[in-house]
Design an enzyme around this catalytic site. Structure first.
Site, mmCIF file in Angstrom:
data_model
loop_
_atom_site.group_PDB
_atom_site.id
_atom_site.type_symbol
_atom_site.label_atom_id
_atom_site.label_comp_id
_atom_site.label_asym_id
_atom_site.label_seq_id
_atom_site.Cartn_x
_atom_site.Cartn_y
_atom_site.Cartn_z
ATOM 1 N N SER A 23 0.834 -1.214 0.000
ATOM 2 C CA SER A 23 0.000 0.000 0.000
ATOM 3 C C SER A 23 0.864 1.258 0.000
ATOM 4 C CB SER A 23 -0.915 0.013 1.225
ATOM 5 O OG SER A 23 -1.918 -0.965 1.083
ATOM 6 N N SER A 145 -12.009 2.614 -0.269
ATOM 7 C CA SER A 145 -11.223 3.811 0.044
ATOM 8 C C SER A 145 -10.206 4.094 -1.055
ATOM 9 C CB SER A 145 -10.496 3.624 1.374
ATOM 10 O OG SER A 145 -9.474 2.658 1.231
ATOM 11 N N ASP A 290 -8.139 -6.514 5.310
ATOM 12 C CA ASP A 290 -7.219 -7.506 4.748
ATOM 13 C C ASP A 290 -6.772 -8.577 5.744
ATOM 14 O OD1 ASP A 290 -7.493 -6.018 2.503
ATOM 15 O OD2 ASP A 290 -5.421 -5.322 2.397
HETATM 16 O O1 LIG Z 1 -5.479 1.683 -0.338
HETATM 17 C C1 LIG Z 1 -4.972 0.567 -0.177
HETATM 18 O O2 LIG Z 1 -3.741 0.374 -0.282
HETATM 19 C C2 LIG Z 1 -5.861 -0.557 0.147
HETATM 20 C C3 LIG Z 1 -7.134 -0.331 0.605
HETATM 21 C C4 LIG Z 1 -8.062 -1.405 1.011
HETATM 22 O O3 LIG Z 1 -9.067 -1.532 0.024
HETATM 23 P P1 LIG Z 1 -10.588 -0.946 0.166
HETATM 24 O O4 LIG Z 1 -10.510 0.475 0.481
HETATM 25 O O5 LIG Z 1 -11.151 -1.217 -1.189
HETATM 26 O O6 LIG Z 1 -11.239 -1.732 1.263
HETATM 27 C C5 LIG Z 1 -7.325 -2.742 1.173
HETATM 28 O O7 LIG Z 1 -8.244 -3.803 1.239
HETATM 29 C C6 LIG Z 1 -6.363 -2.985 0.037
HETATM 30 O O8 LIG Z 1 -5.675 -4.217 0.194
HETATM 31 C C7 LIG Z 1 -5.307 -1.915 -0.020
HETATM 32 C C1 LIG Z 2 -7.551 -6.248 -1.465
HETATM 33 C C2 LIG Z 2 -6.256 -6.312 -1.709
HETATM 34 O O1 LIG Z 2 -5.610 -5.685 -2.728
HETATM 35 P P1 LIG Z 2 -6.166 -4.817 -3.950
HETATM 36 O O2 LIG Z 2 -7.530 -4.302 -3.614
HETATM 37 O O3 LIG Z 2 -5.168 -3.710 -4.113
HETATM 38 O O4 LIG Z 2 -6.193 -5.721 -5.143
HETATM 39 C C3 LIG Z 2 -5.378 -7.091 -0.809
HETATM 40 O O5 LIG Z 2 -4.143 -7.023 -0.968
HETATM 41 O O6 LIG Z 2 -5.876 -7.800 0.091
#
Ligand SMILES: O=C(O)C1=C[C@@H](OP(=O)(O)O)[C@@H](O)[C@H](O)C1
Ligand SMILES: C=C(OP(=O)(O)O)C(=O)O
Length: 409
Positions: A23, A145, A290
């Site tokens: 991220s 988000s 996650d």
């Molecule tokens: O901004 C990010 O790096 C992330 C936001 C999250 O997604 P959502 O906002 O769709 O829940 C998370 O689940 C994803 O693995 C990484």
């Molecule tokens: C949801 C995930 O990633 P992304 O949404 O970036 O594919 C994750 O890594 O669990």
């Protein structure tokens, strides 16, 4: 590649260098493209960060980001403001089912030119880069988000900055705060009050090296291993006590599952508490989607029940994670029910042996189920999926003494 995981002992001891946060890396790669005098250290070696890097460095018209949700969303915003450039952003079959309409409409409100190549609301999308001068946009905040982070990341380079008005319950809030914190580290001014986020314009930043913290979501599998071990001293490097990553909530969550975390320098050490009295786990995970898979599998391994809520975003991730968990945990003999946003596991001490866990192109299905090898031999199908976020995962499991072999079954 199907892997059979086994172990001869459950006393876990090793020091592991977990790769950088994907991220943070994918945000910083985009910021580096906007501000070339930013340099990066400890970046993620994940597939998702590699596709992000390649897309930003290359000059292709058709850009395939495979399974990478953040790359899809962040690059949509990035290419929308690359004046004169036209690209098609595409991805895996699953990416074509992951919605982008809220982000596309928000960018269109600002003057971007984006069209759908196939189904309205989903990738692939064609983006014709424009100069954008509008600076206020309203969007729904209850689906992902990543749409919000995408807009925030390009905001400092917009002539008039950006004001976002967020509608509905805001999901995955720590990821939005991470984006703002990284902007602040580059001296970009921001504010987040109630449902309004502002980013002020900044055309240039000072030369700066940004060091990515290691990935807390990846650390979750070691918390699970520690919880399920008989004894453990697992050290993980490049972590901070005050993290930008919401998944650092693992420290408090796993305390309730008998794992003590010690911070020393940039290292954390996970130890299993002796004679810990386990209770049913009740958690609201809207801030940390996650780690839901990791937690429920730990609970199964510990023989305790759990009730997890705030999980509605799991349905639109790499797979429908609620459904995938229901199917795979049932194979193991668990009594599990799911709704559209919650999951309940009933306590039981029975786990079926030699179950083949399907992974649904989802790295977290493979990694979340792996710690159960401390309890029963288990087979993980298509184990190579881990490379989406943590390519060295199986090698790191071996460092803890697991016997991992390819199997035809
Ligand atoms: O901004 C990010 O790096 C992330 C936001 C999250 O997604 P959502 O906002 O769709 O829940 C998370 O689940 C994803 O693995 C990484
Ligand atoms: C949801 C995930 O990633 P992304 O949404 O970036 O594919 C994750 O890594 O669990």
């Amino acid at each position: 590649m199907n892997l059979l995981l086994q172990t001869t002992h459950s006393n876990l001891k090793a020091e592991i260098a977990v790769t950088g946060s994907k991220s943070e890396t994918n945000r910083l790669l985009l910021l580096q493209a906007l501000f070339p005098n930013v340099s990066l250290a400890n970046t993620s070696n994940s597939d998702d960060s590699e596709v992000m890097q390649k897309a930003l460095k290359g000059n292709e018209e058709i850009i395939d980001i495979h399974h990478a949700g953040t790359a899809m969303r962040f690059l949509t915003a990035y290419f929308a403001v690359q004046e004169g450039r036209e690209v098609v952003l595409t991805g895996s079959a699953r990416m074509h089912e992951r919605p982008v309409k809220i982000l596309v409409e928000a960018l269109e409100q600002l003057g971007a030119k984006i069209s759908y190549e196939k189904e309205v609301g989903y990738p692939p999308i064609r983006i014709r880069g424009q100069k954008i001068t509008a600076s206020k946009v309203t969007l729904a905040a209850n689906v992902s988000s990543q749409y919000i982070s995408a807009l925030l990341l390009i905001a400092p380079k917009l002539e008039n900055g950006l004001e976002l008005v967020l509608e509905g319950e805001i999901t995955s809030v720590p990821y939005i705060k991470m984006t703002l914190a990284l902007l602040n580290d580059l001296d970009v001014k921001t504010s987040f009050e109630g449902n309004i986020i502002k980013v002020f314009p900044k055309q240039e930043v000072e030369t700066k090296e940004m060091t990515v913290e290691s990935d807390w979501s990846s650390a979750s599998y070691f918390f699970s291993l520690a919880a399920l071990s008989s004894q453990s001293s697992i050290s993980l490097t490049s972590y901070k006590e005050t993290s930008l990553q919401g998944d650092s909530a693992l420290v408090d969550i796993y305390k309730k599952m008998g794992v003590e975390t010690q911070f020393e320098g940039n290292k954390i050490t996970l130890t299993k508490q002796k004679d810990f009295k386990f209770e049913t786990i009740n958690l609201e995970l809207n801030n940390t989607p996650d780690i839901a898979q990791t937690i429920v599998v730990t609970c199964l391994g510990l023989g305790i029940g759990c009730h997890l809520t705030g999980l509605h975003t799991l349905k639109i991730k790499e797979t429908d994670r609620l459904e995938a968990l229901r199917i795979e945990l049932t194979k193991l003999g668990a009594n599990i029910t799911v709704t559209n946003d919650s999951l309940t596991l009933i306590a039981s001490n029975n786990i079926n042996h030699n179950v083949k866990i399907a992974t649904y192109n989802d790295h977290r299905m493979a990694m979340a189920f792996a710690p159960l090898a401390l309890k029963v031999p288990i087979i993980i199908e298509n184990a190579e999926v881990v490379s989406k976020s943590y390519p060295d995962f199986w090698e790191d499991m071996k460092k803890l003494g697991f016997i991992i072999s390819e199997t035809e079954v």
